[in-house]
Scaffold this active site. Structure first.
Site, PDB file in Angstrom:
ATOM      1  CG  PHE A 152      -1.837   1.267   1.157  1.00 27.90           C
ATOM      2  CD1 PHE A 152      -2.971   1.268   0.364  1.00 27.90           C
ATOM      3  CD2 PHE A 152      -1.520   2.415   1.853  1.00 27.90           C
ATOM      4  CE1 PHE A 152      -3.780   2.397   0.275  1.00 27.90           C
ATOM      5  CE2 PHE A 152      -2.324   3.546   1.775  1.00 27.90           C
ATOM      6  CZ  PHE A 152      -3.451   3.529   0.985  1.00 27.90           C
ATOM      7  CG  ASP A 237       5.895   3.894   1.584  1.00 23.72           C
ATOM      8  OD1 ASP A 237       5.882   4.610   2.604  1.00 23.72           O
ATOM      9  OD2 ASP A 237       4.910   3.770   0.829  1.00 23.72           O
ATOM     10  CE  LYS A 266      -0.283   7.179   6.261  1.00 21.99           C
ATOM     11  NZ  LYS A 266      -1.461   7.939   5.846  1.00 21.99           N
TER      12      LYS A 266
END
Length: 413
Positions: A152, A237, A266
């Site tokens: 994801f 990531d 984030k």
């Protein structure tokens, strides 16, 4: 602990008003739990009726430092009064210090700032391809990037082109070419997929959306070694796994691995503002030249000021230590439930994926049961409940979480 209503499954009138407004006027691209949050402080949130809940999702790790951390709020307020946006058409007095400090935290020479995590992933893809053509010498239009099944990385058109989630991909063809998928954790498959036109291996060190999937021990080191041998960029990531969530600054640190490119987001914005970036050395990021990539808001003064304060907090090491200590409490409390309504628990730092036995209930229903007991969590892929409380949570908070978990299991058994 507070519950959402005196009647299980019911929602108070004020909440219903907000839910109905959202359902009527906002596109249905999410399926939220039926709670309407109006305030947050630390690890706790409060709904519009005044009921409090322990936030065990933390904005998918965007809220690693909790809701409204005083240091971050103070820095944001200070910058709001001074300057918020110039665009990159001009220099500003916040971007340089932020870039220097983030480069130092990552051990890299340069950063390229963006806004959202998906933008940072897209940036890494563009940089890897251009590096492949200009530095590695891959023939034009032949660059390929290897990604992992179960990944994801976001939901842009390009990113869903290499997703294995049918919900995220269905209806968005034709898909962007240039990607190859291999099973996460399978070194033989990865090595077989690499050829002379491969420019990067893109992976999450821990797959969060898939349910906190941790690769076999030594896998990241093997990937690093393979990328070195084949002149391929290792792109990590760390949007969800990085910035202290797993008990280290980066999840790659658990294997003493340094990727060629970090993708960050984030928590880099402290839960206050969208801030993302990639970090790499100059021989990689120098392929980006004026006009070849950009963002009006990327590197804006407000984002840079908040991001720099986040980096300063991480440099002190407190949050990494808290994640490690609290994570041990969480894992110790969850593991005895395996075999009693719980099929498996995977954890790294203050981050856990708990597989609910399908004979007990669905992951969604289990999260609804937790919500009745004052705990907010989110399911992943049907049966897994993800737990990622803010790193400012206390041992007492985790005791409440574990009590609610045990009680929910018992009530459904």
């Amino acid at each position: 602990m507070a519950i959402t209503s005196s009647v299980p499954g019911s929602v108070a009138t004020d909440s219903l008003t907000h839910i109905e407004l959202t359902e009527d006027f906002a596109a249905h691209n999410y399926h939220p739990l039926r709670v309407v949050i109006s305030h947050g402080e630390g690890a706790w949130v409060t709904d519009v009726e005044g009921r409090r809940y322990l936030d065990c999702l933390a904005g998918y790790s965007a809220l690693n430092f909790g809701h409204g951390h005083p240091r971050l709020l103070a820095r944001a307020h200070e910058q709001l009064d001074r300057l918020t946006l110039t665009s990159r058409a001009f220099y500003n007095d916040q971007l340089g210090p932020f870039s220097r400090d983030l480069a130092d935290l990552t051990g890299k020479e340069m950063i390229l700032p963006m806004n959202t995590g998906a933008e940072a992933v897209e940036t890494a893809i563009k940089v890897a391809r251009k590096w492949g053509y200009l530095v590695k010498g891959v023939p034009e239009n032949q660059a390929n990037i290897i990604a992992m099944e179960g990944n994801f990385h976001g939901r842009t058109t390009t990113i869903v082109s290499f997703s294995t989630d049918s919900v995220a991909t269905a209806g968005y063809a034709p898909y962007t070419p240039g990607f190859r998928l291999v099973p996460f954790g399978d070194m033989a498959a990865l090595e077989a997929a690499i050829d002379h036109s491969t420019v990067a291996v893109l992976l999450e060190p821990i797959q969060g959306e898939s349910g906190v999937i941790i690769p076999p021990e030594g896998y990241l080191q093997q990937v690093r070694s393979l990328c070195n041998r084949t002149e391929v960029l290792m792109v990590a990531d760390e949007i969800q796994s990085g910035l202290a969530r797993t008990g280290r600054t980066f999840a790659c640190d658990h294997e003493d691995v340094v990727p060629d490119v970090y993708i960050l987001g984030k928590a880099l914005g402290g839960g206050l503002y969208p801030v993302s970036a990639i970090a790499a050395d100059g021989d990689i990021l120098s392929v980006i030249t004026p006009g070849t990539h950009g963002s009006t808001f990327g590197g804006n003064p407000l984002a840079a000021a908040i991001g720099r304060e986040v980096v300063a907090m991480l440099a002190e090491g407190e949050f990494q230590a808290r994640a490690q200590t609290l994570g041990e409490v969480l894992a110790t409390g969850l593991e005895p439930l395996i075999g009693d309504g719980i099929d498996d628990v995977r954890s790294r730092g203050l981050w856990a994926g708990v597989d609910i036995n399908p004979d007990l209930t669905t992951g969604r229903h289990f999260c609804e049961e937790l919500m009745k007991r004052g705990i907010l969590a989110k399911e992943a892929h049907g049966q897994t409940v993800r737990l990622a409380p803010p790193l400012v949570a206390t041992v007492e908070d985790l005791d409440l979480l574990l009590e609610a978990f045990r009680d929910a299991v018992a009530s459904l058994s």
